[in-house]
Design a protein around this motif. Structure first.
Motif, PDB file in Angstrom:
ATOM      1  N   GLY A   1      22.617 -61.041  75.868  1.00 43.90           N
ATOM      2  CA  GLY A   1      21.493 -61.708  76.531  1.00 43.90           C
ATOM      3  C   GLY A   1      21.726 -63.205  76.660  1.00 43.90           C
ATOM      4  N   THR A   2      22.287 -63.810  75.628  1.00 45.20           N
ATOM      5  CA  THR A   2      22.523 -65.266  75.646  1.00 45.20           C
ATOM      6  C   THR A   2      23.788 -65.606  76.435  1.00 45.20           C
ATOM      7  OG1 THR A   2      21.601 -65.332  73.408  1.00 45.20           O
ATOM      8  CG2 THR A   2      22.775 -67.302  74.160  1.00 45.20           C
ATOM      9  N   ASN A   3      24.881 -64.914  76.089  1.00 44.98           N
ATOM     10  CA  ASN A   3      26.187 -65.308  76.642  1.00 44.98           C
ATOM     11  C   ASN A   3      26.384 -64.931  78.103  1.00 44.98           C
ATOM     12  OD1 ASN A   3      26.467 -65.899  73.977  1.00 44.98           O
ATOM     13  ND2 ASN A   3      28.267 -64.647  73.604  1.00 44.98           N
TER      14      ASN A   3
ATOM     15  N   THR B   1      33.430 -75.936  65.967  1.00 46.20           N
ATOM     16  CA  THR B   1      32.014 -76.180  66.262  1.00 46.20           C
ATOM     17  C   THR B   1      31.185 -75.302  65.313  1.00 46.20           C
ATOM     18  OG1 THR B   1      31.922 -74.355  67.830  1.00 46.20           O
ATOM     19  CG2 THR B   1      32.545 -76.496  68.736  1.00 46.20           C
ATOM     20  N   ASN B   2      29.929 -75.116  65.662  1.00 45.58           N
ATOM     21  CA  ASN B   2      29.067 -74.252  64.830  1.00 45.58           C
ATOM     22  C   ASN B   2      29.064 -72.799  65.292  1.00 45.58           C
ATOM     23  OD1 ASN B   2      28.148 -76.241  63.056  1.00 45.58           O
ATOM     24  ND2 ASN B   2      26.729 -77.004  64.620  1.00 45.58           N
ATOM     25  N   ILE B   3      29.993 -72.432  66.171  1.00 44.39           N
ATOM     26  CA  ILE B   3      29.969 -71.088  66.765  1.00 44.39           C
ATOM     27  C   ILE B   3      30.056 -69.986  65.710  1.00 44.39           C
ATOM     28  CG2 ILE B   3      32.479 -70.949  67.248  1.00 44.39           C
ATOM     29  CD1 ILE B   3      29.814 -69.729  69.694  1.00 44.39           C
ATOM     30  N   MET B   4      30.701 -70.268  64.573  1.00 50.95           N
ATOM     31  CA  MET B   4      30.850 -69.209  63.552  1.00 50.95           C
ATOM     32  C   MET B   4      29.768 -69.310  62.480  1.00 50.95           C
ATOM     33  SD  MET B   4      34.644 -68.032  63.153  1.00 50.95           S
ATOM     34  CE  MET B   4      35.680 -69.377  62.713  1.00 50.95           C
ATOM     35  N   ARG B   5      28.604 -69.883  62.845  1.00 53.32           N
ATOM     36  CA  ARG B   5      27.570 -70.113  61.825  1.00 53.32           C
ATOM     37  C   ARG B   5      27.089 -68.839  61.132  1.00 53.32           C
ATOM     38  NH1 ARG B   5      23.116 -72.858  65.544  1.00 53.32           N
ATOM     39  NH2 ARG B   5      24.844 -73.236  66.935  1.00 53.32           N
ATOM     40  N   GLU B   6      27.203 -67.688  61.798  1.00 50.40           N
ATOM     41  CA  GLU B   6      26.719 -66.446  61.171  1.00 50.40           C
ATOM     42  C   GLU B   6      27.794 -65.739  60.339  1.00 50.40           C
ATOM     43  OE1 GLU B   6      24.392 -63.705  63.452  1.00 50.40           O
ATOM     44  OE2 GLU B   6      23.455 -65.293  64.609  1.00 50.40           O
TER      45      GLU B   6
ATOM     46  N   LEU C   1      13.019 -77.531  76.655  1.00 46.58           N
ATOM     47  CA  LEU C   1      13.077 -76.503  75.627  1.00 46.58           C
ATOM     48  C   LEU C   1      13.156 -75.135  76.313  1.00 46.58           C
ATOM     49  CD1 LEU C   1      12.844 -76.499  72.505  1.00 46.58           C
ATOM     50  CD2 LEU C   1      10.405 -76.089  72.779  1.00 46.58           C
ATOM     51  N   VAL C   2      14.291 -74.482  76.183  1.00 48.02           N
ATOM     52  CA  VAL C   2      14.479 -73.192  76.857  1.00 48.02           C
ATOM     53  C   VAL C   2      15.239 -72.245  75.925  1.00 48.02           C
ATOM     54  CG1 VAL C   2      15.336 -72.021  78.941  1.00 48.02           C
ATOM     55  CG2 VAL C   2      14.861 -74.475  79.020  1.00 48.02           C
ATOM     56  N   ASP C   3      14.768 -70.999  75.874  1.00 41.68           N
ATOM     57  CA  ASP C   3      15.525 -69.983  75.156  1.00 41.68           C
ATOM     58  C   ASP C   3      16.309 -69.200  76.212  1.00 41.68           C
ATOM     59  OD1 ASP C   3      16.521 -67.837  73.820  1.00 41.68           O
ATOM     60  OD2 ASP C   3      14.619 -67.173  72.954  1.00 41.68           O
TER      61      ASP C   3
ATOM     62  N   ASP D   1      37.661 -72.288  79.934  1.00 41.62           N
ATOM     63  CA  ASP D   1      37.956 -71.737  78.608  1.00 41.62           C
ATOM     64  C   ASP D   1      38.415 -72.901  77.729  1.00 41.62           C
ATOM     65  OD1 ASP D   1      39.079 -70.604  76.374  1.00 41.62           O
ATOM     66  OD2 ASP D   1      40.373 -69.206  77.443  1.00 41.62           O
ATOM     67  N   PRO D   2      37.623 -73.260  76.717  1.00 44.61           N
ATOM     68  CA  PRO D   2      37.989 -74.439  75.912  1.00 44.61           C
ATOM     69  C   PRO D   2      39.115 -74.209  74.910  1.00 44.61           C
ATOM     70  CG  PRO D   2      35.894 -73.506  75.165  1.00 44.61           C
ATOM     71  CD  PRO D   2      36.326 -72.686  76.344  1.00 44.61           C
ATOM     72  N   GLY D   3      39.504 -72.948  74.666  1.00 44.83           N
ATOM     73  CA  GLY D   3      40.475 -72.677  73.590  1.00 44.83           C
ATOM     74  C   GLY D   3      39.713 -72.582  72.273  1.00 44.83           C
TER      75      GLY D   3
ATOM     76  N   VAL E   1      19.494 -78.671  77.897  1.00 50.71           N
ATOM     77  CA  VAL E   1      18.678 -77.482  77.673  1.00 50.71           C
ATOM     78  C   VAL E   1      19.021 -76.924  76.289  1.00 50.71           C
ATOM     79  CG1 VAL E   1      18.425 -75.081  78.427  1.00 50.71           C
ATOM     80  CG2 VAL E   1      18.475 -76.913  80.125  1.00 50.71           C
ATOM     81  N   GLY E   2      17.984 -76.727  75.476  1.00 54.91           N
ATOM     82  CA  GLY E   2      18.226 -76.191  74.131  1.00 54.91           C
ATOM     83  C   GLY E   2      16.997 -75.476  73.617  1.00 54.91           C
ATOM     84  N   ARG E   3      17.148 -74.816  72.464  1.00 53.86           N
ATOM     85  CA  ARG E   3      16.018 -74.027  71.966  1.00 53.86           C
ATOM     86  C   ARG E   3      15.317 -74.672  70.780  1.00 53.86           C
ATOM     87  NH1 ARG E   3      19.290 -69.065  69.077  1.00 53.86           N
ATOM     88  NH2 ARG E   3      20.936 -70.398  68.269  1.00 53.86           N
TER      89      ARG E   3
END
Ligand SMILES: NC(=O)c1ccc[n+]([C@@H]2O[C@H](COP(=O)([O-])OP(=O)(O)OC[C@H]3O[C@@H](n4cnc5c(N)ncnc54)[C@H](OP(=O)(O)O)[C@@H]3O)[C@@H](O)[C@H]2O)c1
Length: 373
Positions: free
Chosen positions: A169-171, A272-277, A114-116, A266-268, A87-89
């Motif tokens: 909303g996402t998390n 990844t791309n988590i800090m993209r912003e 395709l899901v938001d 909890d992955p620790g 599932v991805g946007r």
């Protein structure tokens, strides 16, 4: 480096959010590992149980499967023999993910939707088309694993189509809604099914939590001069954890936790791309420091706790997986407060009841979201 990038980085470094992330989050991460070491004699660990692929191929649904931990989890569970529903946007990223999985495992069974996850209507639409697709396939009409992995670390305030803060909303809210809507398919599984909620050590940085519609929807944070991104991220991950334990308690109370197990993983810290912003100079520096401290993992290693939870035996329901090797540990005291969890559950159901749904069919399906049980 462009002047704009440099000034953004300087502005971020001078913020309270940066201080919170660099000090409190590092402290939370180190204390999680310290707890693992300290309690190593008494802490439980669970073996991984490989699925039986006969007489039917089990199905797993993974959200946020187009990057980082989600993509690595999709590949790992595909190797375990699951029919993987990603599932991805982004249509393009979903196609690329399928290709990468098939490059590693030629006979992998993968389907993309395709899901938001930050939009309740998108989740309801997905549930309908997923059910139709399952009915028309030669698979058993049920789900064996749901991994609520999609997540963001937003640095500015954005509002979802339903009027919630995008990060919450996402998390949290998206994971809550999807789980409630897929619960009948998880309950229809002929073998124990599992819900894995991907949370974070950052939940330990929350000392006090407000649970009311203004806070859970994120509207309360609109009045802040600067978007408190670190605080909202921690809050959303704590909410996801409270929800995991509450769902486990509710299923246990009706004797169903052996049939549908609910765990948190909890992955620790994972690159990844988590800090993209976050300004790139800051995220690269953060990854460097975490690497030097020996705390940074690749997504392939970082998924250990997620896969441990996804393949754990039913008695692991209600556990918090951390550190790999099937290990579980205790999450924060606040996250284990049942009154708070119940209040959050009811508040979230009330919030969802305000969403206008179009057709009668959609309304009927969405009513599963509003029902407090
Ligand atoms: N990395 C870490 O250190 C760490 C630590 C603890 C917990 N976590 C948690 O692990 C989970 C996975 O994060 P990651 O580190 O793998 O980050 P990532 O590389 O940024 O992956 C996040 C995934 O979520 C998807 N996503 C975001 N918003 C979405 C939406 N509205 N609808 C559908 N999909 C959406 C992204 O899709 P796009 O590619 O389209 O953006 C991406 O596939 C998150 O819940 C995160 O909070 C990460």
């Amino acid at each position: 480096m462009a002047m704009k990038e440099l000034s953004d980085a300087l502005f971020f470094v001078c913020s309270l959010e940066f201080l919170r992330m660099s000090v409190l989050w590092t402290y939370s991460l180190i204390s999680s590992y310290w707890q693992l070491i300290k309690e190593s004699e008494i802490l439980k660990s669970y073996p991984r149980c490989s699925p039986s692929t006969s007489p039917f191929r089990p199905v797993c649904v993974i959200t946020g499967a187009t990057s980082g931990l989600g993509a690595a989890t999709a590949l790992a569970l595909s190797k375990e023999g699951y029919f993987v529903v990603i599932v991805g946007r982004s249509h393009q990223l979903l196609e690329e993910t399928i290709k990468r999985i098939k490059d590693c495992k030629e006979d992998a069974q993968v389907k993309a939707f395709l899901v938001d996850i930050s939009s309740i209507k998108s989740i309801v639409t997905f549930t309908k088309s997923f059910q139709h697709w399952l009915l028309e396939s030669d698979l058993h009409c049920s789900v064996q694993i749901l991994v609520n992995n999609a997540g963001i670390l937003a640095t500015s305030h954005k509002v979802t189509a339903d009027g919630y803060d995008q990060m919450i909303g996402t998390n949290y809210i998206g994971a809550f809604a999807l789980t409630k809507l897929l619960l009948p398919l998880l309950e229809s599984s002929p073998v124990t099914s599992r819900i894995v909620n991907v949370t974070s050590f950052t939940h330990r940085s929350v000392n006090d939590i407000q649970v009311d519609e203004r806070t859970v929807s994120g509207r309360r944070f609109l009045s802040s001069e600067q978007y408190p991104c670190a605080q909202i991220y921690e809050y959303s991950k704590l909410c996801l954890l409270l929800f995991s334990y509450e769902l486990h308690r509710q299923l246990s109370s009706v004797g169903k936790s052996w049939h549908v197990s609910v765990t948190a993983a909890d992955p620790g810290a994972v690159q990844t791309n988590i800090m993209r912003e976050v300004p790139s100079i800051i995220s690269s520096l953060a990854f460097k420091v975490l690497g030097l401290l020996g705390l940074l993992q690749t997504p392939e290693h970082g998924i250990s706790s997620i896969i441990d939870a996804a393949l754990a035996p039913p008695e692991a329901s209600g556990a918090y997986f951390f550190g790999g090797k099937g290990r579980v540990t205790s999450s924060s005291e606040l996250s284990r407060n049942p009154k708070l969890a119940r209040l959050l559950w009811e508040t979230t159901c009330n919030m969802l009841s305000d969403i206008p749904f179009g057709s009668e069919e959609t309304k009927k399906l969405a009513s599963a979201l509003l029902c407090p049980k």
